[in-house]
Write a protein that holds these residues in place. Sequence first.
Motif, PDB file in Angstrom:
ATOM      1  N   SER A 220       0.837  -1.204   0.000  1.00 14.02           N
ATOM      2  CA  SER A 220       0.000   0.000   0.000  1.00 14.02           C
ATOM      3  C   SER A 220       0.868   1.249   0.000  1.00 14.02           C
ATOM      4  CB  SER A 220      -0.937   0.016   1.211  1.00 14.02           C
ATOM      5  OG  SER A 220      -0.216   0.014   2.417  1.00 14.02           O
ATOM      6  N   ASN A 221       0.500   2.162  -0.892  1.00 19.08           N
ATOM      7  CA  ASN A 221       1.140   3.486  -0.964  1.00 19.08           C
ATOM      8  C   ASN A 221       2.664   3.389  -0.974  1.00 19.08           C
ATOM      9  OD1 ASN A 221      -1.432   4.818  -0.805  1.00 19.08           O
ATOM     10  ND2 ASN A 221      -1.440   4.351   1.373  1.00 19.08           N
ATOM     11  N   VAL A 241      -2.914  -5.019  -3.685  1.00 19.04           N
ATOM     12  CA  VAL A 241      -2.147  -3.822  -4.030  1.00 19.04           C
ATOM     13  C   VAL A 241      -3.105  -2.641  -3.930  1.00 19.04           C
ATOM     14  CG1 VAL A 241      -0.791  -2.642  -5.775  1.00 19.04           C
ATOM     15  CG2 VAL A 241      -0.657  -5.141  -5.577  1.00 19.04           C
ATOM     16  N   ASN A 242      -2.770  -1.678  -3.058  1.00 16.14           N
ATOM     17  CA  ASN A 242      -3.664  -0.544  -2.831  1.00 16.14           C
ATOM     18  C   ASN A 242      -2.862   0.750  -2.894  1.00 16.14           C
ATOM     19  OD1 ASN A 242      -5.770   1.130  -2.091  1.00 16.14           O
ATOM     20  ND2 ASN A 242      -5.542   0.720   0.087  1.00 16.14           N
ATOM     21  N   ALA A 244      -0.516   1.810  -4.815  1.00 21.23           N
ATOM     22  CA  ALA A 244       0.927   1.606  -4.942  1.00 21.23           C
ATOM     23  C   ALA A 244       1.319   1.508  -6.409  1.00 21.23           C
ATOM     24  CB  ALA A 244       1.352   0.340  -4.195  1.00 21.23           C
ATOM     25  N   SER A 245       2.626   1.613  -6.637  1.00 20.52           N
ATOM     26  CA  SER A 245       3.185   1.363  -7.961  1.00 20.52           C
ATOM     27  C   SER A 245       3.969   0.066  -7.882  1.00 20.52           C
ATOM     28  CB  SER A 245       4.096   2.518  -8.377  1.00 20.52           C
ATOM     29  OG  SER A 245       4.742   2.225  -9.599  1.00 20.52           O
ATOM     30  N   ILE A 264      -6.691  -5.282  -6.664  1.00 19.63           N
ATOM     31  CA  ILE A 264      -5.935  -4.081  -7.026  1.00 19.63           C
ATOM     32  C   ILE A 264      -6.879  -2.897  -6.894  1.00 19.63           C
ATOM     33  CG2 ILE A 264      -4.561  -2.940  -8.802  1.00 19.63           C
ATOM     34  CD1 ILE A 264      -3.974  -5.691  -9.980  1.00 19.63           C
ATOM     35  N   ALA A 268      -3.981   2.235  -7.907  1.00 14.32           N
ATOM     36  CA  ALA A 268      -2.677   1.593  -8.048  1.00 14.32           C
ATOM     37  C   ALA A 268      -2.292   1.493  -9.518  1.00 14.32           C
ATOM     38  CB  ALA A 268      -2.712   0.200  -7.427  1.00 14.32           C
ATOM     39  N   ALA A 289      -7.763   1.535 -10.678  1.00 15.25           N
ATOM     40  CA  ALA A 289      -6.400   1.080 -10.961  1.00 15.25           C
ATOM     41  C   ALA A 289      -6.050   1.328 -12.420  1.00 15.25           C
ATOM     42  CB  ALA A 289      -6.261  -0.405 -10.641  1.00 15.25           C
TER      43      ALA A 289
END
Length: 582
Positions: A220-221, A241-242, A244-245, A264, A268, A289
């Motif tokens: 996350s982030n 995945v939250n 985030a890259s 996701i 993201a 996303a």
Amino acid sequence: MNKTRKLMGFAAALAFAMVMLPAAAFADTTQYDLFVNGEQFTSEKLTIECGEGTATYDPATHTLTLDNASITNAIDYGGIHSNLTGDLTIALQGNNSITLDDNMGIMAAGNIEITGPGNLAINVTGENKDGISVAGNGNVSVRETSLAVNAPGGIGIASDGTVSFDNAQVTSAALHAGIDAINLIIENGSVVDISATEDGRNAAFISPRDGATGGNIRISNSNVMAKSVFPGLFADGNLAVNGASVQSTSAANSALWASGDLTISGNAHVTLDGKYPSGCNGNFTVYAAEIDAKNTNVENIPAISDNPTIGNDFDLTCAVAVDSEGATINLIEHDGAEQARGFLHLYKNIHFVTGEKSATYSFPFTKVVKKGGDIAPKPQEFELEISNVGVGQIEDYTDVTVTATVTTNGAGEYEGLLTIQGPKSQIRDITCEGFCVREKNTGVANWTYSDAVYQIFCNEYEIATDGQSAIQFSYDIFPVQLVETDNGAFYEKTQDTPVASMTFENVYTEKAAPAANDKPATDNKPGANTKPAANNKPAAGNIPQTSDNSALAIEFAVLLMAAGALTIAIAAKKMRKRRDVR
């Protein structure tokens, strides 16, 4: 005999001296199960030299501080070897390093946390030699610091518990896995680069063992890069995945895989590059996303294993695919957004974007304007405001627009709408537990403002039309009043039956100024010839004797009496002065 006496005297003196020594002189030295740079910490040695720096242990807080330490030695396993039963905190000051041939970097029997403003670089060689290895269900936490691990013969970070990175800068390159643990958590702005070079291995292999539950990855982030021969990120449980890259690459397999669910969200950005489809065995759900998935296999194999489900509150806003012949297709333009949602898993290269749907809720209100003065109400704009929302404060929702104005022109009734528009999830948070509506008092002169307060409760429900479902909403409006209780002030309904519309009453109270014809006439002033004639004045010797003249005589007599009294007082004072002189 003299010799015997001398010996007896010496013995007595020795005994006396032993009694006088402090008890600490006989205390045993405490040895701690912590070794650094080939030496053990004891109660007498709490600082160990490490090159030009030091390692200092505080047994009270179980903190090992590395201050520009250069660790190049090990007694058994590990430049830092801890058999402590409690947690160990490794605090970093300055530039620190652990460099060993054919040995481990850090070995621990319990939880370790690495933190501090400094940094630590671990470089170890040797077959199956790990950079960090924690046994006994111990966790590894790297928080607000910088860590670089290079273990070309083993695992970068190995844990029988959870590995977590919190606002940390981490690089972990190894043979078998950059990270091997039961769970992996990467959060709060961490930047993580992990890799593995061995065939059939993962940059992150996250799986439960010995009957323990886990196998979950949560990112996350943060910014994560994972590269390996098999899936760069492998979760034997769920992978989320939250915000985030994430860039995950596989040289010979799926770029990313979860045995459980794959989720996701949070806008993201996920980039996948592999030779087999990425996905999961469970539910693949995408909220907000951007996903760019590519299959580098020479065969015509799709980049995604199964079609993802796009959350109900989200729309497919972009979907561009590349087919097996290299042709680019805009799926939304070609098939429409709804049809394109079902085609995302059919192409070798697919780039799609999802965004949250916008919701609009509207509620009626009536504005009643009354004349309370002498002048008709002038045109005026009135506005409503909302408060006591379901989650947080209305000021927190910067993406939400609230409009509720109506312009009046004279006495009468005017209909208006209170409209709340914005991301659907935020609208749901505002309305989920009801919210209050009142009129905004802007303080315009000559107007009274309504003190009415209403509470609105919203409900969502699903309806089916032509085989498809749609979400609808309904609402109930109740007049409320503020009630003081032992737990504070709360709004309570004043009636159990909802009303169809909110009503707010305003009164215009301006009074009219006096009319011009109500002023005294200017032509009613006395004429010039009405003044008393000069020859009509009384003669000087013939003043009439009136009651006013009698009063004047009396006042004159009173003044004469007062003057006489004052004269007598002055004379008496002079006589006293003469007596004082004698």
